[in-house]
Design a protein around this motif. Sequence first.
Motif, short mmCIF file in Angstrom:
data_model
loop_
_atom_site.label_atom_id
_atom_site.label_comp_id
_atom_site.label_asym_id
_atom_site.label_seq_id
_atom_site.Cartn_x
_atom_site.Cartn_y
_atom_site.Cartn_z
N VAL A 1 0.83 -1.21 0.00
CA VAL A 1 0.00 0.00 0.00
C VAL A 1 0.87 1.26 0.00
O VAL A 1 0.62 2.21 -0.75
CB VAL A 1 -0.97 -0.01 1.20
N VAL A 2 1.91 1.27 0.82
CA VAL A 2 2.79 2.44 0.89
C VAL A 2 3.52 2.64 -0.44
O VAL A 2 3.56 3.75 -0.98
CB VAL A 2 3.79 2.29 2.05
N ILE A 3 4.08 1.57 -0.97
CA ILE A 3 4.80 1.68 -2.24
C ILE A 3 3.82 2.03 -3.37
O ILE A 3 4.14 2.82 -4.26
CB ILE A 3 5.57 0.39 -2.55
N GLY A 4 2.63 1.46 -3.32
CA GLY A 4 1.62 1.78 -4.34
C GLY A 4 1.25 3.25 -4.33
O GLY A 4 1.09 3.87 -5.39
N GLY A 5 1.11 3.84 -3.16
CA GLY A 5 0.80 5.27 -3.08
C GLY A 5 1.91 6.12 -3.66
O GLY A 5 1.67 7.08 -4.40
N ALA A 6 3.14 5.78 -3.31
CA ALA A 6 4.27 6.54 -3.84
C ALA A 6 4.40 6.35 -5.34
O ALA A 6 4.68 7.31 -6.08
CB ALA A 6 5.57 6.10 -3.15
N PHE A 7 4.18 5.14 -5.80
CA PHE A 7 4.28 4.88 -7.23
C PHE A 7 3.18 5.57 -8.01
O PHE A 7 3.39 6.04 -9.13
CB PHE A 7 4.26 3.37 -7.49
N THR A 8 1.98 5.65 -7.42
CA THR A 8 0.87 6.34 -8.08
C THR A 8 1.22 7.81 -8.30
O THR A 8 0.93 8.36 -9.36
CB THR A 8 -0.41 6.20 -7.24
N ALA A 9 1.83 8.44 -7.31
CA ALA A 9 2.24 9.84 -7.47
C ALA A 9 3.26 9.98 -8.60
O ALA A 9 3.18 10.92 -9.40
CB ALA A 9 2.81 10.36 -6.15
N LEU A 10 4.18 9.04 -8.68
CA LEU A 10 5.18 9.07 -9.75
C LEU A 10 4.53 8.91 -11.12
O LEU A 10 4.83 9.66 -12.06
CB LEU A 10 6.21 7.97 -9.52
N ASN B 1 1.39 9.51 -11.94
CA ASN B 1 0.56 10.70 -12.24
C ASN B 1 1.42 11.86 -12.72
O ASN B 1 1.04 12.58 -13.65
CB ASN B 1 -0.24 11.10 -11.00
N ALA B 2 2.56 12.06 -12.11
CA ALA B 2 3.47 13.13 -12.55
C ALA B 2 3.97 12.87 -13.97
O ALA B 2 4.04 13.79 -14.80
CB ALA B 2 4.64 13.26 -11.58
N LEU B 3 4.29 11.61 -14.27
CA LEU B 3 4.73 11.24 -15.60
C LEU B 3 3.64 11.51 -16.64
O LEU B 3 3.89 12.08 -17.70
CB LEU B 3 5.14 9.77 -15.63
N VAL B 4 2.41 11.14 -16.31
CA VAL B 4 1.30 11.36 -17.24
C VAL B 4 1.05 12.84 -17.45
O VAL B 4 0.86 13.29 -18.58
CB VAL B 4 0.03 10.63 -16.73
N GLU B 5 1.08 13.62 -16.36
CA GLU B 5 0.85 15.05 -16.49
C GLU B 5 1.96 15.74 -17.28
O GLU B 5 1.70 16.66 -18.04
CB GLU B 5 0.73 15.70 -15.10
N LEU C 1 -8.34 9.15 -20.91
CA LEU C 1 -7.08 8.62 -21.45
C LEU C 1 -5.99 8.60 -20.39
O LEU C 1 -5.23 7.64 -20.29
CB LEU C 1 -6.63 9.44 -22.66
N THR C 2 -5.95 9.63 -19.56
CA THR C 2 -4.98 9.67 -18.48
C THR C 2 -5.19 8.51 -17.52
O THR C 2 -4.23 7.85 -17.11
CB THR C 2 -5.08 11.00 -17.72
N ALA C 3 -6.44 8.25 -17.15
CA ALA C 3 -6.74 7.15 -16.22
C ALA C 3 -6.38 5.80 -16.82
O ALA C 3 -5.80 4.94 -16.15
CB ALA C 3 -8.21 7.18 -15.84
N VAL C 4 -6.69 5.60 -18.11
CA VAL C 4 -6.37 4.33 -18.77
C VAL C 4 -4.86 4.13 -18.86
O VAL C 4 -4.34 3.06 -18.54
CB VAL C 4 -7.02 4.26 -20.17
N ILE C 5 -4.15 5.17 -19.27
CA ILE C 5 -2.70 5.08 -19.39
C ILE C 5 -2.07 4.85 -18.02
O ILE C 5 -1.16 4.02 -17.87
CB ILE C 5 -2.13 6.33 -20.07
N THR C 6 -2.56 5.54 -17.00
CA THR C 6 -2.04 5.36 -15.65
C THR C 6 -2.27 3.94 -15.17
O THR C 6 -1.38 3.32 -14.59
CB THR C 6 -2.70 6.36 -14.68
N PHE C 7 -3.47 3.42 -15.41
CA PHE C 7 -3.78 2.05 -14.99
C PHE C 7 -2.82 1.05 -15.62
O PHE C 7 -2.24 0.20 -14.94
CB PHE C 7 -5.22 1.69 -15.34
#
Length: 134
Positions: A21-30, A32-36, A74-80
Motif C-alpha cells: 500500500v505504501v509503495i503503491g501510493g508513492a508509485f501512483t504519485a510518480l 501521475n506526474a509522468l502522465v501530467e 485517457l490519463t486514467a487508462v494510461i495510468t492504470f
Amino acid sequence: MIKGFKDFIMRGNVIDLAVAVVIGGAFTALVNALVEAIINPIIALFWKADASGNIGIPVQGLYGEVIFPIGNLLTAVITFFAVAIVVYFVFVYPMNVFKERAAAKAGVSEEPELPTEQELLVQIRDLLEKQPRP
C-alpha cells in the motif's frame, strides 16, 4: 485476544500488504506526474483544450461548441496500464521466479505427475476384476 491480534499482525501477509500500500501510493504519485508531464502534452497535440483546460473532442452543439473531455479518461487508462505493467514486471514476475527457484532448490515439484489415461483404465480394470461376481 491480544495474542491473536499479535499473531495476525506478525503474519507475513499483513506486513507485505502494508508495504504494498505504501509503495503503491508513492508509485501512483510518480505515474501521475509522468502522465501530467509527458502524456497529457502529447494528447494535447491532437485535441484542443477547452477554457478550463480539459482536453477533448470538440463537437458542434445547439448552443455552440461542446468538448467531450476524454483527456482525463485517457490519463486514467494510461495510468492504470502503466501501474499494472510496472507492478507485474517489478514485483509479480520476479517474485514468481524467486519462488520457482526456491521450490526447485528444495526439490518440490510444482504439480504432481498425473497418471496417463491408459494407466487409469488399467487400474479400473483391475478393480473391476477384484469385485466378486454374483
